[in-house]
Design an enzyme around this catalytic site. Structure first.
Site, PDB file in Angstrom:
ATOM      1  N   SER A  11       0.814  -1.225   0.000  1.00 30.23           N
ATOM      2  CA  SER A  11       0.000   0.000   0.000  1.00 30.23           C
ATOM      3  C   SER A  11       0.843   1.268   0.000  1.00 30.23           C
ATOM      4  O   SER A  11       0.423   2.294  -0.538  1.00 30.23           O
ATOM      5  CB  SER A  11      -0.951   0.000   1.208  1.00 30.23           C
ATOM      6  OG  SER A  11      -0.236  -0.136   2.408  1.00 30.23           O
ATOM      7  N   VAL A  12       2.004   1.232   0.630  1.00 29.01           N
ATOM      8  CA  VAL A  12       2.865   2.426   0.742  1.00 29.01           C
ATOM      9  C   VAL A  12       4.327   1.984   0.733  1.00 29.01           C
ATOM     10  O   VAL A  12       4.638   0.796   0.730  1.00 29.01           O
ATOM     11  CB  VAL A  12       2.599   3.219   2.063  1.00 29.01           C
ATOM     12  CG1 VAL A  12       1.243   3.908   2.048  1.00 29.01           C
ATOM     13  CG2 VAL A  12       2.733   2.319   3.284  1.00 29.01           C
ATOM     14  N   GLY A  13       5.221   2.960   0.768  1.00 36.98           N
ATOM     15  CA  GLY A  13       6.637   2.716   1.034  1.00 36.98           C
ATOM     16  C   GLY A  13       7.324   1.775   0.056  1.00 36.98           C
ATOM     17  O   GLY A  13       7.091   1.801  -1.160  1.00 36.98           O
ATOM     18  N   ILE A  14       8.172   0.926   0.612  1.00 30.40           N
ATOM     19  CA  ILE A  14       9.013   0.046  -0.202  1.00 30.40           C
ATOM     20  C   ILE A  14       8.155  -0.939  -1.000  1.00 30.40           C
ATOM     21  O   ILE A  14       8.412  -1.188  -2.180  1.00 30.40           O
ATOM     22  CB  ILE A  14      10.023  -0.704   0.707  1.00 30.40           C
ATOM     23  CG1 ILE A  14      10.988   0.294   1.364  1.00 30.40           C
ATOM     24  CG2 ILE A  14      10.801  -1.752  -0.080  1.00 30.40           C
ATOM     25  CD1 ILE A  14      11.842  -0.285   2.499  1.00 30.40           C
ATOM     26  N   ARG A  34      -3.695  -3.969   4.403  1.00 28.34           N
ATOM     27  CA  ARG A  34      -5.029  -3.646   4.939  1.00 28.34           C
ATOM     28  C   ARG A  34      -5.637  -2.464   4.181  1.00 28.34           C
ATOM     29  O   ARG A  34      -6.808  -2.473   3.862  1.00 28.34           O
ATOM     30  CB  ARG A  34      -4.920  -3.338   6.444  1.00 28.34           C
ATOM     31  CG  ARG A  34      -4.566  -4.558   7.275  1.00 28.34           C
ATOM     32  CD  ARG A  34      -4.065  -4.171   8.646  1.00 28.34           C
ATOM     33  NE  ARG A  34      -2.886  -3.313   8.543  1.00 28.34           N
ATOM     34  CZ  ARG A  34      -2.245  -2.781   9.563  1.00 28.34           C
ATOM     35  NH1 ARG A  34      -2.668  -3.009  10.798  1.00 28.34           N
ATOM     36  NH2 ARG A  34      -1.174  -2.018   9.389  1.00 28.34           N
ATOM     37  N   ASP A  61      -5.209  -8.705   6.162  1.00 23.47           N
ATOM     38  CA  ASP A  61      -4.511  -8.388   7.413  1.00 23.47           C
ATOM     39  C   ASP A  61      -3.571  -9.556   7.705  1.00 23.47           C
ATOM     40  O   ASP A  61      -4.004 -10.649   8.072  1.00 23.47           O
ATOM     41  CB  ASP A  61      -5.520  -8.196   8.553  1.00 23.47           C
ATOM     42  CG  ASP A  61      -4.816  -7.818   9.858  1.00 23.47           C
ATOM     43  OD1 ASP A  61      -3.584  -7.982   9.954  1.00 23.47           O
ATOM     44  OD2 ASP A  61      -5.512  -7.362  10.793  1.00 23.47           O
ATOM     45  N   ASN A  88       7.444  -8.347   2.087  1.00 20.68           N
ATOM     46  CA  ASN A  88       7.931  -6.998   2.384  1.00 20.68           C
ATOM     47  C   ASN A  88       7.309  -6.399   3.647  1.00 20.68           C
ATOM     48  O   ASN A  88       7.967  -5.649   4.357  1.00 20.68           O
ATOM     49  CB  ASN A  88       7.628  -6.094   1.173  1.00 20.68           C
ATOM     50  CG  ASN A  88       7.657  -4.625   1.549  1.00 20.68           C
ATOM     51  OD1 ASN A  88       8.732  -4.036   1.689  1.00 20.68           O
ATOM     52  ND2 ASN A  88       6.482  -4.019   1.762  1.00 20.68           N
ATOM     53  N   TYR A 157      12.328  -5.365  17.588  1.00 17.42           N
ATOM     54  CA  TYR A 157      12.279  -5.307  16.106  1.00 17.42           C
ATOM     55  C   TYR A 157      13.547  -5.944  15.534  1.00 17.42           C
ATOM     56  O   TYR A 157      13.489  -6.760  14.605  1.00 17.42           O
ATOM     57  CB  TYR A 157      12.160  -3.844  15.658  1.00 17.42           C
ATOM     58  CG  TYR A 157      12.367  -3.633  14.169  1.00 17.42           C
ATOM     59  CD1 TYR A 157      11.369  -3.944  13.254  1.00 17.42           C
ATOM     60  CD2 TYR A 157      13.574  -3.114  13.679  1.00 17.42           C
ATOM     61  CE1 TYR A 157      11.568  -3.756  11.883  1.00 17.42           C
ATOM     62  CE2 TYR A 157      13.775  -2.919  12.315  1.00 17.42           C
ATOM     63  CZ  TYR A 157      12.767  -3.241  11.425  1.00 17.42           C
ATOM     64  OH  TYR A 157      12.964  -3.053  10.075  1.00 17.42           O
ATOM     65  N   LYS A 161      14.172  -9.133  12.908  1.00 17.20           N
ATOM     66  CA  LYS A 161      14.944  -9.102  11.659  1.00 17.20           C
ATOM     67  C   LYS A 161      16.101 -10.120  11.699  1.00 17.20           C
ATOM     68  O   LYS A 161      16.456 -10.691  10.670  1.00 17.20           O
ATOM     69  CB  LYS A 161      15.434  -7.678  11.360  1.00 17.20           C
ATOM     70  CG  LYS A 161      14.284  -6.710  11.009  1.00 17.20           C
ATOM     71  CD  LYS A 161      13.479  -7.197   9.792  1.00 17.20           C
ATOM     72  CE  LYS A 161      12.426  -6.215   9.343  1.00 17.20           C
ATOM     73  NZ  LYS A 161      11.620  -6.698   8.202  1.00 17.20           N
TER      74      LYS A 161
HETATM   75  O1  NJP Z   1       7.272   0.437   5.777  1.00 22.13           O
HETATM   76  P1  NJP Z   1       5.881   1.236   5.682  1.00 22.13           P
HETATM   77  P2  NJP Z   1       8.483   0.338   4.729  1.00 22.13           P
HETATM   78  N1  NJP Z   1      -1.326  -6.636   7.381  1.00 22.13           N
HETATM   79  O2  NJP Z   1       5.492   1.458   7.105  1.00 22.13           O
HETATM   80  C1  NJP Z   1       1.986  -3.195   5.647  1.00 22.13           C
HETATM   81  C2  NJP Z   1      11.806  -2.924   6.166  1.00 22.13           C
HETATM   82  N2  NJP Z   1      12.748  -1.832   6.439  1.00 22.13           N
HETATM   83  O3  NJP Z   1       7.982   0.354   3.351  1.00 22.13           O
HETATM   84  O4  NJP Z   1      -1.820  -2.715   6.103  1.00 22.13           O
HETATM   85  C3  NJP Z   1      -1.023  -6.268   6.133  1.00 22.13           C
HETATM   86  O5  NJP Z   1       6.007   2.413   4.791  1.00 22.13           O
HETATM   87  C4  NJP Z   1       1.445  -1.788   5.505  1.00 22.13           C
HETATM   88  O6  NJP Z   1       0.144  -1.815   4.926  1.00 22.13           O
HETATM   89  P3  NJP Z   1      -1.250  -1.419   5.685  1.00 22.13           P
HETATM   90  C5  NJP Z   1      10.648  -2.983   7.132  1.00 22.13           C
HETATM   91  O7  NJP Z   1      10.988  -3.675   8.319  1.00 22.13           O
HETATM   92  C6  NJP Z   1      12.392  -0.525   6.359  1.00 22.13           C
HETATM   93  O8  NJP Z   1       9.523   1.314   5.114  1.00 22.13           O
HETATM   94  O9  NJP Z   1      -2.030  -0.749   4.614  1.00 22.13           O
HETATM   95  N3  NJP Z   1      -0.102  -5.370   5.829  1.00 22.13           N
HETATM   96  C7  NJP Z   1       2.418  -1.173   4.529  1.00 22.13           C
HETATM   97  O10 NJP Z   1       2.038  -1.454   3.209  1.00 22.13           O
HETATM   98  C8  NJP Z   1       9.623  -3.722   6.301  1.00 22.13           C
HETATM   99  O11 NJP Z   1       9.784  -5.119   6.409  1.00 22.13           O
HETATM  100  C9  NJP Z   1      13.336   0.471   6.650  1.00 22.13           C
HETATM  101  O12 NJP Z   1      -0.874  -0.531   6.833  1.00 22.13           O
HETATM  102  C10 NJP Z   1       0.555  -4.786   6.842  1.00 22.13           C
HETATM  103  C11 NJP Z   1       3.714  -1.881   4.849  1.00 22.13           C
HETATM  104  O13 NJP Z   1       3.396  -3.062   5.617  1.00 22.13           O
HETATM  105  C12 NJP Z   1       9.922  -3.285   4.873  1.00 22.13           C
HETATM  106  O14 NJP Z   1      11.235  -2.739   4.891  1.00 22.13           O
HETATM  107  C13 NJP Z   1      14.616   0.119   7.016  1.00 22.13           C
HETATM  108  C14 NJP Z   1       0.292  -5.113   8.176  1.00 22.13           C
HETATM  109  C15 NJP Z   1       4.633  -1.024   5.682  1.00 22.13           C
HETATM  110  O15 NJP Z   1       4.917   0.163   5.009  1.00 22.13           O
HETATM  111  C16 NJP Z   1       8.961  -2.245   4.328  1.00 22.13           C
HETATM  112  O16 NJP Z   1       9.043  -1.089   5.148  1.00 22.13           O
HETATM  113  C17 NJP Z   1      14.935  -1.215   7.098  1.00 22.13           C
HETATM  114  C18 NJP Z   1      -0.700  -6.083   8.431  1.00 22.13           C
HETATM  115  N4  NJP Z   1      -1.055  -6.455   9.679  1.00 22.13           N
HETATM  116  C19 NJP Z   1      14.012  -2.189   6.800  1.00 22.13           C
HETATM  117  N5  NJP Z   1       1.106  -4.355   8.962  1.00 22.13           N
HETATM  118  C20 NJP Z   1      13.042   1.929   6.593  1.00 22.13           C
HETATM  119  N6  NJP Z   1      11.889   2.364   6.050  1.00 22.13           N
HETATM  120  O17 NJP Z   1      13.870   2.746   7.026  1.00 22.13           O
HETATM  121  C21 NJP Z   1       1.835  -3.588   8.138  1.00 22.13           C
HETATM  122  O18 NJP Z   1      16.179  -1.517   7.483  1.00 22.13           O
HETATM  123  N7  NJP Z   1       1.516  -3.834   6.859  1.00 22.13           N
END
Ligand code: NJP
Length: 251
Positions: A11-14, A34, A61, A88, A157, A161
């Site tokens: 949905s967002v981010g990476i 979600r 979810d 991811n 966290y 990882k």
């Molecule tokens: O995270 P963010 P990133 N069910 O918060 C989803 C790692 N990483 O893109 O459900 C389903 O922008 C959430 O979707 P929504 C990090 O550990 C990052 O930065 O709509 N989905 C959203 O799409 C992670 O593994 C950094 O809220 C669920 C996404 O997860 C990966 O990179 C540094 C959910 C999170 O988007 C992507 O991170 C690093 C659920 N229950 C590693 N809960 C960094 N950004 O600096 C969450 O070393 N999501």
């Protein structure tokens, strides 16, 4: 091209950046999260841009195992199965080991470790039943999965990882024992500019602005490019881990 990829947390981010790059390259991408409306918007953007692949939004979810299993059943019914699985989705709560909330730890364990493992198992079964030998499972790890930073309130966290590091290498070994050429890779970024950081730093833009002012972070598209690189390696090449930081990041 033409292959089906699942991207969790699209949905967002990476995850959104990865989904977009894979659709641009011609893949059919099932993107789940979600906030499915954000993925629907991204799908419309990909279509308007004329990308040759397709983004299929799916509401799930990941902290609920039964929702993951029904998502895989639906992918099987509608798209035959997955060829690539990008685990991811992930989150961090600032819940220190001496005073943190159990609910925060549980949420991290459920999404960062358990959901990743359930998706991995379901993706492998999907590949196996269709005799897919060139599938790929990619786990979004972190530099936090390779070293423990002092003065951190996210050691739990970090532990999730470290688990991703162990799960990816364990998966690689089990795949070899199963005599398949399906590959397992983790991608381990340092700081990346996404909502992730403002979220776990306490929702304020101010705090993430302070973080980003210390050094320039990676952008989400940099990580997406690494995923595209991993997927484009020749079939006999097993990339175990891509560790990547911004040139300005010290730790
Ligand atoms: O995270 P963010 P990133 N069910 O918060 C989803 C790692 N990483 O893109 O459900 C389903 O922008 C959430 O979707 P929504 C990090 O550990 C990052 O930065 O709509 N989905 C959203 O799409 C992670 O593994 C950094 O809220 C669920 C996404 O997860 C990966 O990179 C540094 C959910 C999170 O988007 C992507 O991170 C690093 C659920 N229950 C590693 N809960 C960094 N950004 O600096 C969450 O070393 N999501």
């Amino acid at each position: 091209r033409g292959r089906v990829a699942l991207v969790t947390g699209a949905s967002v981010g990476i995850g959104a950046a990865i989904a977009k790059e894979l659709v641009r390259s011609g893949m059919k991408v099932v993107g789940c999260a979600r906030s499915v409306e954000k993925i629907q918007k991204l799908a419309a953007e990909c279509q308007a841009a004329g990308y040759s692949g397709q983004l299929v939004p799916f509401k799930c979810d990941l902290s609920k195992t039964e929702e993951i299993e029904s998502m895989f059943a639906s992918i099987k019914a509608q798209h035959k199965g997955v060829d690539v699985c990008i685990n991811n989705a992930g989150l961090a709560h600032p819940d220190p080991l001496l005073s943190g909330k159990t609910s925060g730890w549980k949420n991290m364990l459920d999404v960062n470790v358990l959901a990743l493992s359930v998706c991995t198992r379901e993706a492998y079964q999907s590949m196996k039943e269709r005799n897919i030998d060139d599938g790929h499972i990619i786990n979004l790890n972190s530099m936090s999965g390779h070293r423990i930073l002092p003065k951190s309130d996210i050691h739990f966290y970090t532990a999730t990882k470290y688990a991703v590091t162990a799960l990816t290498e364990g998966l690689r070994q089990e795949l070899r024992e199963a005599n398949t050429h399906i590959r397992a890779t983790c991608v381990s970024p340092g700081l990346v500019r996404t909502e992730f950081n403002s979220r776990f730093l306490g929702e304020t833009q101010d705090k993430s602005a302070v973080l980003y002012s210390q050094y320039k972070p990676l952008e989400a598209v940099d990580v997406a490019d690494a995923v595209v690189y991993v997927l484009s390696a020749p079939p006999h090449v097993q990339i175990g881990d891509v560790q990547m930081r911004s040139v300005e990041q010290m730790t």
